[in-house]
Scaffold this motif. Structure first.
Motif, PDB file in Angstrom:
ATOM      1  N   HIS A   1       0.758  -1.161   0.108  1.00  0.00           N
ATOM      2  CA  HIS A   1       0.185   0.021  -0.048  1.00  0.00           C
ATOM      3  C   HIS A   1       0.567   1.316  -0.095  1.00  0.00           C
ATOM      4  O   HIS A   1       1.978   1.391   0.566  1.00  0.00           O
ATOM      5  N   HIS A   2       0.410   2.317  -0.641  1.00  0.00           N
ATOM      6  CA  HIS A   2       0.894   3.445  -0.853  1.00  0.00           C
ATOM      7  C   HIS A   2       0.460   4.378   0.186  1.00  0.00           C
ATOM      8  O   HIS A   2      -0.796   4.741   0.304  1.00  0.00           O
ATOM      9  N   ALA A   3       1.095   4.640   1.359  1.00  0.00           N
ATOM     10  CA  ALA A   3       0.462   5.821   2.327  1.00  0.00           C
ATOM     11  C   ALA A   3       1.350   7.006   2.441  1.00  0.00           C
ATOM     12  O   ALA A   3       2.394   6.948   3.438  1.00  0.00           O
ATOM     13  N   PRO A   4       0.969   8.038   1.483  1.00  0.00           N
ATOM     14  CA  PRO A   4       1.872   9.108   1.558  1.00  0.00           C
ATOM     15  C   PRO A   4       2.029   9.963   3.077  1.00  0.00           C
ATOM     16  O   PRO A   4       1.266   9.963   4.026  1.00  0.00           O
ATOM     17  N   LYS A   5       3.525  10.110   3.283  1.00  0.00           N
ATOM     18  CA  LYS A   5       4.019  10.798   4.248  1.00  0.00           C
ATOM     19  C   LYS A   5       4.907  11.712   3.992  1.00  0.00           C
ATOM     20  O   LYS A   5       6.155  11.742   4.138  1.00  0.00           O
ATOM     21  N   SER A   6       4.552  12.863   3.133  1.00  0.00           N
ATOM     22  CA  SER A   6       5.449  13.728   2.367  1.00  0.00           C
ATOM     23  C   SER A   6       6.179  14.478   3.359  1.00  0.00           C
ATOM     24  O   SER A   6       7.594  14.980   3.251  1.00  0.00           O
ATOM     25  N   ARG A   7       5.970  14.497   4.760  1.00  0.00           N
ATOM     26  CA  ARG A   7       6.832  15.378   5.782  1.00  0.00           C
ATOM     27  C   ARG A   7       7.860  14.629   6.224  1.00  0.00           C
ATOM     28  O   ARG A   7       8.684  15.052   6.589  1.00  0.00           O
ATOM     29  N   TYR A   8       8.037  13.271   5.733  1.00  0.00           N
ATOM     30  CA  TYR A   8       9.426  12.451   5.887  1.00  0.00           C
ATOM     31  C   TYR A   8      10.146  12.270   4.714  1.00  0.00           C
ATOM     32  O   TYR A   8      10.982  11.322   4.823  1.00  0.00           O
ATOM     33  N   ARG A   9      10.174  13.499   4.021  1.00  0.00           N
ATOM     34  CA  ARG A   9      11.227  13.218   2.680  1.00  0.00           C
ATOM     35  C   ARG A   9      12.620  14.319   3.043  1.00  0.00           C
ATOM     36  O   ARG A   9      13.081  14.643   2.186  1.00  0.00           O
ATOM     37  N   ASP A  10      12.847  14.453   4.536  1.00  0.00           N
ATOM     38  CA  ASP A  10      13.976  15.435   4.666  1.00  0.00           C
ATOM     39  C   ASP A  10      15.399  14.359   4.140  1.00  0.00           C
ATOM     40  O   ASP A  10      15.149  13.350   3.913  1.00  0.00           O
ATOM     41  N   ARG A  11      16.257  15.102   4.102  1.00  0.00           N
ATOM     42  CA  ARG A  11      17.476  14.659   3.715  1.00  0.00           C
ATOM     43  C   ARG A  11      18.030  13.437   4.499  1.00  0.00           C
ATOM     44  O   ARG A  11      18.516  12.456   3.878  1.00  0.00           O
ATOM     45  N   ALA A  12      17.900  13.256   5.668  1.00  0.00           N
ATOM     46  CA  ALA A  12      18.459  12.502   6.568  1.00  0.00           C
ATOM     47  C   ALA A  12      17.447  10.946   6.298  1.00  0.00           C
ATOM     48  O   ALA A  12      18.029  10.069   6.210  1.00  0.00           O
ATOM     49  N   THR A  13      16.266  11.386   6.012  1.00  0.00           N
ATOM     50  CA  THR A  13      15.202  10.199   5.856  1.00  0.00           C
ATOM     51  C   THR A  13      15.824   9.443   4.253  1.00  0.00           C
ATOM     52  O   THR A  13      15.790   8.349   4.103  1.00  0.00           O
TER      53      THR A  13
END
Length: 157
Positions: free
Chosen positions: A107-119
């Motif tokens: 499943h695709h469960a969008p979490k765009s706030r977790y797209r920082d460089r460290a992630t």
């Protein structure tokens, strides 16, 4: 020069471990025909050049394979995410692929706030650890460049 049998075995083992290991590519996880259709759709739907769409699709497939193998939810980069969307929109193929390879739907469960460089660095490391070649330009993990000289990979470009 003569090498004793004991030394010859040591030498042969050393040579064998130094051979480069071929890295995998996500595009090899689907048939060439399906990869072609996905690439064409990604290029048209998201306005990418064909070569960029190929890279995006390959990275998205590698990401999905790691998630399918590990059961871990990983965040795609903003650039790679359209590749996952493209595959999901080909729902019969996507569903069958997930079921055949992993026994369940990814499943695709969008979490765009977790797209920082460290992630993204963590995601790239996990994909690489599963034997995939990674195009770091698509993940935002390529080294930054120094202005005013631009390397073509960093935020100054």
């Amino acid at each position: 020069m003569h090498i004793s049998s004991d030394r010859r075995e040591d030498f042969e083992l050393t040579v064998a471990t130094e051979r480069p290991v071929a890295l995998r590519h996500g595009k090899d996880l689907v048939s060439p025909e399906l990869f072609e259709r996905l690439t064409e759709f990604c290029a048209e739907e998201y306005g990418h050049e064909r070569s960029a769409a190929e890279r995006i699709m390959s990275e998205a497939l590698a990401l999905l394979d790691v998630m399918g193998q590990t059961g871990e939810g990983l965040s795609p980069s903003q650039v790679v995410d359209p590749g996952w969307h493209t595959f999901i929109l080909h729902s019969p193929e996507y569903t069958e692929w997930c079921q055949r390879r992993y026994g369940h739907y990814i499943h695709h469960a969008p979490k765009s706030r977790y797209r920082d460089r460290a992630t993204m660095v963590d995601v790239v490391a996990k994909i690489r650890a599963h034997g995939y070649a990674v195009d770091e330009r698509l993940w935002g993990t390529k080294a930054d460049c120094n202005q005013p000289t631009c390397c073509g990979d960093g935020p100054c470009c």
